[in-house]
Design a protein around this motif. Structure first.
Motif, mmCIF file in Angstrom:
data_model
loop_
_atom_site.group_PDB
_atom_site.id
_atom_site.type_symbol
_atom_site.label_atom_id
_atom_site.label_comp_id
_atom_site.label_asym_id
_atom_site.label_seq_id
_atom_site.Cartn_x
_atom_site.Cartn_y
_atom_site.Cartn_z
ATOM 1 N N PRO A 124 -37.029 -43.082 2.223
ATOM 2 C CA PRO A 124 -35.840 -42.492 2.908
ATOM 3 C C PRO A 124 -35.980 -41.872 4.181
ATOM 4 O O PRO A 124 -36.964 -41.276 4.402
ATOM 5 N N MET A 125 -34.866 -42.005 4.866
ATOM 6 C CA MET A 125 -35.098 -41.461 6.550
ATOM 7 C C MET A 125 -33.628 -40.815 6.603
ATOM 8 O O MET A 125 -32.599 -41.368 6.160
ATOM 9 N N ILE A 126 -33.459 -40.083 7.663
ATOM 10 C CA ILE A 126 -32.028 -39.328 7.712
ATOM 11 C C ILE A 126 -31.439 -40.253 9.115
ATOM 12 O O ILE A 126 -32.326 -40.568 9.872
ATOM 13 N N GLY A 127 -30.265 -40.305 9.191
ATOM 14 C CA GLY A 127 -29.545 -40.904 10.408
ATOM 15 C C GLY A 127 -30.014 -42.125 10.779
ATOM 16 O O GLY A 127 -30.180 -43.034 9.972
ATOM 17 N N ASP A 128 -30.072 -42.462 12.392
ATOM 18 C CA ASP A 128 -29.992 -43.700 12.573
ATOM 19 C C ASP A 128 -31.617 -44.074 13.158
ATOM 20 O O ASP A 128 -31.858 -44.808 14.217
ATOM 21 N N ILE A 129 -32.638 -43.251 12.456
ATOM 22 C CA ILE A 129 -34.093 -43.810 13.035
ATOM 23 C C ILE A 129 -34.313 -44.970 12.644
ATOM 24 O O ILE A 129 -34.055 -45.381 11.270
ATOM 25 N N ARG A 130 -34.962 -45.659 13.432
ATOM 26 C CA ARG A 130 -35.397 -47.079 13.266
ATOM 27 C C ARG A 130 -36.353 -47.278 12.060
ATOM 28 O O ARG A 130 -36.188 -48.049 11.148
ATOM 29 N N SER A 131 -37.560 -46.497 12.111
ATOM 30 C CA SER A 131 -38.517 -46.526 11.238
ATOM 31 C C SER A 131 -39.606 -45.462 11.516
ATOM 32 O O SER A 131 -39.555 -44.730 12.511
ATOM 33 N N LEU A 132 -40.363 -45.267 10.581
ATOM 34 C CA LEU A 132 -41.502 -44.299 10.801
ATOM 35 C C LEU A 132 -42.750 -45.004 11.449
ATOM 36 O O LEU A 132 -42.689 -46.267 11.263
ATOM 37 N N ASN A 133 -43.888 -44.444 11.899
ATOM 38 C CA ASN A 133 -45.061 -45.073 12.440
ATOM 39 C C ASN A 133 -45.763 -45.852 11.250
ATOM 40 O O ASN A 133 -45.791 -45.520 10.090
ATOM 41 N N LEU A 134 -46.087 -46.947 11.666
ATOM 42 C CA LEU A 134 -46.669 -47.870 10.219
ATOM 43 C C LEU A 134 -47.903 -47.368 9.579
ATOM 44 O O LEU A 134 -47.706 -47.422 8.497
ATOM 45 N N ALA A 135 -48.704 -46.577 10.378
ATOM 46 C CA ALA A 135 -49.878 -45.933 9.575
ATOM 47 C C ALA A 135 -49.488 -44.790 8.744
ATOM 48 O O ALA A 135 -49.846 -44.817 7.703
#
Length: 166
Positions: A124-135
């Motif tokens: 889960p993430m908030i807003g329109d963040i595309r993605s977290l860092n892969l690592a």
């Protein structure tokens, strides 16, 4: 004993893969790399991020996704994706499961996700963040799988170097 597996589908950034390799060594997890890779396995940035742990990594490469499936028949594969219909903590990770992550620029192709939707999970993430860092994403999901398997074969106690805990 838990024998978890991390699968990177066409990773592009060597430092991410190096960091993930280091995490795999620290947790006794196998790393599977599906080509094409966006770097060479001999690349300096890969080795730097993996530090001196890379030599201890259990890593296998595959020429493509079909080669991976052929060489790992019956593997229970979870697909970590921002498009997943369920949260990564809502599934039960078995002691020998595979957790797949897509390339940094595009993730796992939707055709593959559609074939595996019951095992497609998201962080889960908030807003329109595309993605977290892969690592970081790998560490988050992997440690949940390890927690569910009671951190099997892992050291659970810490020790000070100069003092004793009271």
């Amino acid at each position: 004993m838990a024998n978890l597996n991390i699968v990177l589908l066409e990773p592009e950034i060597p430092s991410n893969t190096g960091n993930i390799g280091r995490t795999c060594v620290a947790t006794g997890t196998r790393l599977h790399l599906i080509e094409p890779l966006g770097f060479r396995l001999t690349e300096k940035n890969l080795r730097r991020a993996g530090m001196d742990y890379w030599k201890d990594l259990d890593v296998t490469t595959y020429i493509n996704y079909e080669d991976f499936l052929e060489k790992n028949p019956g593997a229970k594969i979870y697909m970590a994706t921002t498009k997943g219909p369920q949260v990564y903590t809502d599934v039960s990770y078995g002691p020998d499961c595979y957790i797949m992550f897509g390339k940094e620029s595009a993730g796992i192709p939707e055709e593959i996700l559609l074939e595996n939707q019951e095992r497609a999970v998201r962080i889960p993430m908030i807003g329109d963040i595309r993605s977290l860092n892969l690592a970081n994403s790998v560490a988050i999901v992997l440690y949940e799988a390890l927690r569910q398997n009671n951190f099997d074969h892992m050291r659970l106690d810490g020790h000070l170097t100069k003092y004793d805990w009271k």
